[in-house]
Design a protein around this motif. Structure first.
Motif, PDB file in Angstrom:
ATOM      1  N   LEU A 284       0.839  -1.199   0.000  1.00  0.00           N
ATOM      2  CA  LEU A 284       0.000   0.000   0.000  1.00  0.00           C
ATOM      3  C   LEU A 284       0.877   1.254   0.000  1.00  0.00           C
ATOM      4  O   LEU A 284       0.608   2.215  -0.725  1.00  0.00           O
ATOM      5  CB  LEU A 284      -0.923  -0.005   1.212  1.00  0.00           C
ATOM      6  CG  LEU A 284      -1.871   1.201   1.302  1.00  0.00           C
ATOM      7  CD1 LEU A 284      -3.242   0.765   1.765  1.00  0.00           C
ATOM      8  CD2 LEU A 284      -1.330   2.267   2.253  1.00  0.00           C
ATOM      9  N   LEU A 285       1.935   1.238   0.796  1.00  0.00           N
ATOM     10  CA  LEU A 285       2.823   2.400   0.867  1.00  0.00           C
ATOM     11  C   LEU A 285       3.439   2.707  -0.489  1.00  0.00           C
ATOM     12  O   LEU A 285       3.657   3.870  -0.834  1.00  0.00           O
ATOM     13  CB  LEU A 285       3.935   2.140   1.891  1.00  0.00           C
ATOM     14  CG  LEU A 285       3.506   2.048   3.356  1.00  0.00           C
ATOM     15  CD1 LEU A 285       4.691   1.663   4.228  1.00  0.00           C
ATOM     16  CD2 LEU A 285       2.914   3.363   3.835  1.00  0.00           C
ATOM     17  N   LYS A 286       3.705   1.664  -1.255  1.00  0.00           N
ATOM     18  CA  LYS A 286       4.335   1.853  -2.562  1.00  0.00           C
ATOM     19  C   LYS A 286       3.485   2.727  -3.471  1.00  0.00           C
ATOM     20  O   LYS A 286       4.003   3.491  -4.300  1.00  0.00           O
ATOM     21  CB  LYS A 286       4.578   0.488  -3.217  1.00  0.00           C
ATOM     22  CG  LYS A 286       5.474   0.534  -4.441  1.00  0.00           C
ATOM     23  CD  LYS A 286       5.643  -0.848  -5.054  1.00  0.00           C
ATOM     24  CE  LYS A 286       6.293  -1.819  -4.089  1.00  0.00           C
ATOM     25  NZ  LYS A 286       6.542  -3.140  -4.715  1.00  0.00           N
ATOM     26  N   SER A 287       2.189   2.653  -3.338  1.00  0.00           N
ATOM     27  CA  SER A 287       1.297   3.442  -4.191  1.00  0.00           C
ATOM     28  C   SER A 287       1.476   4.936  -3.988  1.00  0.00           C
ATOM     29  O   SER A 287       1.252   5.732  -4.902  1.00  0.00           O
ATOM     30  CB  SER A 287      -0.170   3.079  -3.913  1.00  0.00           C
ATOM     31  OG  SER A 287      -0.451   1.750  -4.267  1.00  0.00           O
ATOM     32  N   PHE A 288       1.888   5.330  -2.778  1.00  0.00           N
ATOM     33  CA  PHE A 288       1.955   6.759  -2.448  1.00  0.00           C
ATOM     34  C   PHE A 288       3.356   7.260  -2.129  1.00  0.00           C
ATOM     35  O   PHE A 288       3.580   8.463  -2.092  1.00  0.00           O
ATOM     36  CB  PHE A 288       1.027   7.037  -1.253  1.00  0.00           C
ATOM     37  CG  PHE A 288      -0.354   6.496  -1.429  1.00  0.00           C
ATOM     38  CD1 PHE A 288      -1.224   7.066  -2.351  1.00  0.00           C
ATOM     39  CD2 PHE A 288      -0.785   5.394  -0.707  1.00  0.00           C
ATOM     40  CE1 PHE A 288      -2.496   6.552  -2.540  1.00  0.00           C
ATOM     41  CE2 PHE A 288      -2.059   4.878  -0.884  1.00  0.00           C
ATOM     42  CZ  PHE A 288      -2.921   5.451  -1.805  1.00  0.00           C
ATOM     43  N   GLY A 292       6.632   7.215  -9.850  1.00  0.00           N
ATOM     44  CA  GLY A 292       5.799   6.606 -10.873  1.00  0.00           C
ATOM     45  C   GLY A 292       5.250   7.660 -11.813  1.00  0.00           C
ATOM     46  O   GLY A 292       5.383   8.865 -11.564  1.00  0.00           O
ATOM     47  N   PRO A 293       4.622   7.240 -12.905  1.00  0.00           N
ATOM     48  CA  PRO A 293       4.060   8.211 -13.852  1.00  0.00           C
ATOM     49  C   PRO A 293       2.897   8.986 -13.263  1.00  0.00           C
ATOM     50  O   PRO A 293       2.617  10.113 -13.676  1.00  0.00           O
ATOM     51  CB  PRO A 293       3.622   7.345 -15.030  1.00  0.00           C
ATOM     52  CG  PRO A 293       3.403   5.980 -14.438  1.00  0.00           C
ATOM     53  CD  PRO A 293       4.417   5.851 -13.354  1.00  0.00           C
ATOM     54  N   ASN A 294       2.211   8.388 -12.291  1.00  0.00           N
ATOM     55  CA  ASN A 294       1.104   9.052 -11.615  1.00  0.00           C
ATOM     56  C   ASN A 294       0.735   8.250 -10.371  1.00  0.00           C
ATOM     57  O   ASN A 294       1.295   7.179 -10.125  1.00  0.00           O
ATOM     58  CB  ASN A 294      -0.129   9.195 -12.535  1.00  0.00           C
ATOM     59  CG  ASN A 294      -0.574   7.855 -13.101  1.00  0.00           C
ATOM     60  OD1 ASN A 294      -0.918   6.929 -12.363  1.00  0.00           O
ATOM     61  ND2 ASN A 294      -0.551   7.721 -14.424  1.00  0.00           N
ATOM     62  N   THR A 295      -0.195   8.789  -9.597  1.00  0.00           N
ATOM     63  CA  THR A 295      -0.773   8.038  -8.478  1.00  0.00           C
ATOM     64  C   THR A 295      -2.126   7.537  -8.960  1.00  0.00           C
ATOM     65  O   THR A 295      -3.064   8.316  -9.119  1.00  0.00           O
ATOM     66  CB  THR A 295      -0.932   8.928  -7.232  1.00  0.00           C
ATOM     67  OG1 THR A 295       0.358   9.404  -6.825  1.00  0.00           O
ATOM     68  CG2 THR A 295      -1.553   8.145  -6.081  1.00  0.00           C
ATOM     69  N   GLY A 299      -5.796   9.786 -10.260  1.00  0.00           N
ATOM     70  CA  GLY A 299      -6.023  10.211 -11.632  1.00  0.00           C
ATOM     71  C   GLY A 299      -4.750  10.342 -12.448  1.00  0.00           C
ATOM     72  O   GLY A 299      -3.646  10.467 -11.919  1.00  0.00           O
ATOM     73  N   GLU A 300      -4.897  10.336 -13.759  1.00  0.00           N
ATOM     74  CA  GLU A 300      -3.755  10.323 -14.667  1.00  0.00           C
ATOM     75  C   GLU A 300      -2.909  11.579 -14.582  1.00  0.00           C
ATOM     76  O   GLU A 300      -1.712  11.549 -14.826  1.00  0.00           O
ATOM     77  CB  GLU A 300      -4.235  10.118 -16.108  1.00  0.00           C
ATOM     78  CG  GLU A 300      -4.856   8.748 -16.357  1.00  0.00           C
ATOM     79  CD  GLU A 300      -5.289   8.573 -17.796  1.00  0.00           C
ATOM     80  OE1 GLU A 300      -5.042   9.504 -18.602  1.00  0.00           O
ATOM     81  OE2 GLU A 300      -5.852   7.521 -18.124  1.00  0.00           O
ATOM     82  N   GLY A 301      -3.509  12.704 -14.280  1.00  0.00           N
ATOM     83  CA  GLY A 301      -2.756  13.949 -14.229  1.00  0.00           C
ATOM     84  C   GLY A 301      -1.951  14.143 -12.967  1.00  0.00           C
ATOM     85  O   GLY A 301      -1.143  15.065 -12.878  1.00  0.00           O
ATOM     86  N   SER A 302      -2.157  13.287 -11.969  1.00  0.00           N
ATOM     87  CA  SER A 302      -1.448  13.422 -10.698  1.00  0.00           C
ATOM     88  C   SER A 302      -0.016  12.905 -10.842  1.00  0.00           C
ATOM     89  O   SER A 302       0.274  12.087 -11.700  1.00  0.00           O
ATOM     90  CB  SER A 302      -2.168  12.621  -9.612  1.00  0.00           C
ATOM     91  OG  SER A 302      -2.122  11.229  -9.912  1.00  0.00           O
TER      92      SER A 302
END
Length: 347
Positions: A284-288, A292-295, A299-302
């Protein structure tokens, strides 16, 4: 947050404005000698490599071992048949196009040297006991030599008390042909290689100094603690590089960073609603907390590494309440104390 939240934001270039309280460090003496190891190395006589290397080692006695064994990953070169000598010759042949690109892009490094020296003056001001490196060594290493994603640093390294090394092979501009090749993309996706520009060199160097000042220990910590630990470093970087654009310090595009500020409350609410702050599950921590190209969840623009932005804001809020706290003390303050005392609640 809706996926379109970031996309609707107008592009805006964010520049860091010098704080009116920024100290004058012009009188702080910094001895920093810049050296072009890259030029000296590629000037070696490959027909008489061992004698040439012996001469090179006289000029770079404290760098050669780190370069050959640490950066290049070569075996001992006492055996010219099976050891490092053939590999070194091959590297010089294969990387001649990289060397030529470096010569064009970095015909002069004076502005980079000046910015790094200025950063070290601020380091001495805020951390007077720190033994700053005295040599700034530019080199060319393998394209895959470094992957310090936790620091957002690629290609640059520091040997405490001695030198800062800058791997010029990873600062040739986002459109450099090797980065955009199939091999380059397999090593460094576009969201990473867009930072492979000369202006990131001083920022990367200061990040390595901060990590030397206060080695990071985030294993097993909760999401909010990891955010704050990262935020501490960005806050210190603000102080060491007060006129550097925030986009360079955090590694986001203008669009991404402006989107974060516009949606700051929504980002925070996402963490609260989903009860994520006290979670310490690695996946889960890896996601934030990973580049990476986005979160994906935002959303894609993040941007990726969204925890970096949030932790930065928490620390800024905390320091606004504690303006007399010195930077060394900030780095030692427990992350949970900073979070709780900041009362961070963006709209």
């Amino acid at each position: 947050m809706k996926k379109t939240g970031f996309i609707a934001i107008l592009l805006c270039t964010l520049f860091a404005c010098g704080d009116k309280n920024t100290p004058d460090v012009s009188g702080i003496k910094i001895d920093l000698q810049a050296e072009r190891f890259d030029q000296d190395f590629f000037a070696l006589d490959t027909n008489h490599l061992m004698p040439s290397l012996q001469e090179l080692s006289k000029k770079y006695p404290h760098f050669m071992t780190d370069y050959f064994q640490g950066i290049m990953g070569l075996p001992p070169f006492s055996d010219s048949t099976t050891g490092a000598i053939p590999l070194m010759k091959q590297f010089i042949r294969d990387y001649t196009p990289v060397k030529e690109a470096v010569n064009k892009t970095f015909s002069s490094t004076r502005s980079i040297e000046a910015e790094i020296k200025k950063g070290l003056q601020f380091v001495k001001y805020y951390f007077p006991e720190y033994k700053a490196p005295t040599r700034l060594i530019f080199f060319i290493g393998p394209m895959d030599a470094f992957d310090q994603a936790s620091l957002g640093v690629y290609g640059d390294v520091l040997r405490p008390d001695q030198w800062i090394g800058v791997g010029l092979q990873l600062h040739l501009g986002k459109d450099y042909e090797l980065y955009t090749s199939e091999m380059g993309r397999s090593l460094y996706p576009a969201y990473i290689s867009r930072r492979f520009t000369p202006e990131y060199i001083p920022v990367n160097c200061m990040k390595t100094v901060i990590d030397d000042l206060y080695p990071e220990k985030i294993g097993g910590k909760t999401l909010v603690e990891q955010m704050v630990e990262k935020g501490k470093r960005l806050y210190v970087l603000d102080k060491l590089m007060p006129t550097t654009p925030d986009t360079l310090k955090i590694g986001y595009t203008d669009f991404q960073l402006q989107g974060c500020y516009k949606n700051e409350g929504r980002i925070w609410n996402f963490f609260l609603v989903n009860s994520l702050l006290m979670n310490n599950e690695p996946e889960l921590l890896k996601s934030f907390m990973a580049d990476g190209p986005n979160t994906r969840e935002l959303g894609e623009g993040s941007p990726g590494f969204i925890g970096l932005f949030t932790g930065w804001q928490i620390v800024k809020k905390y320091m606004a309440k504690n303006p007399d706290l010195k930077l060394p003390a900030l780095l030692k303050t427990p992350a949970m104390d900073i979070y709780q005392q900041s009362k961070y609640k963006p709209n």
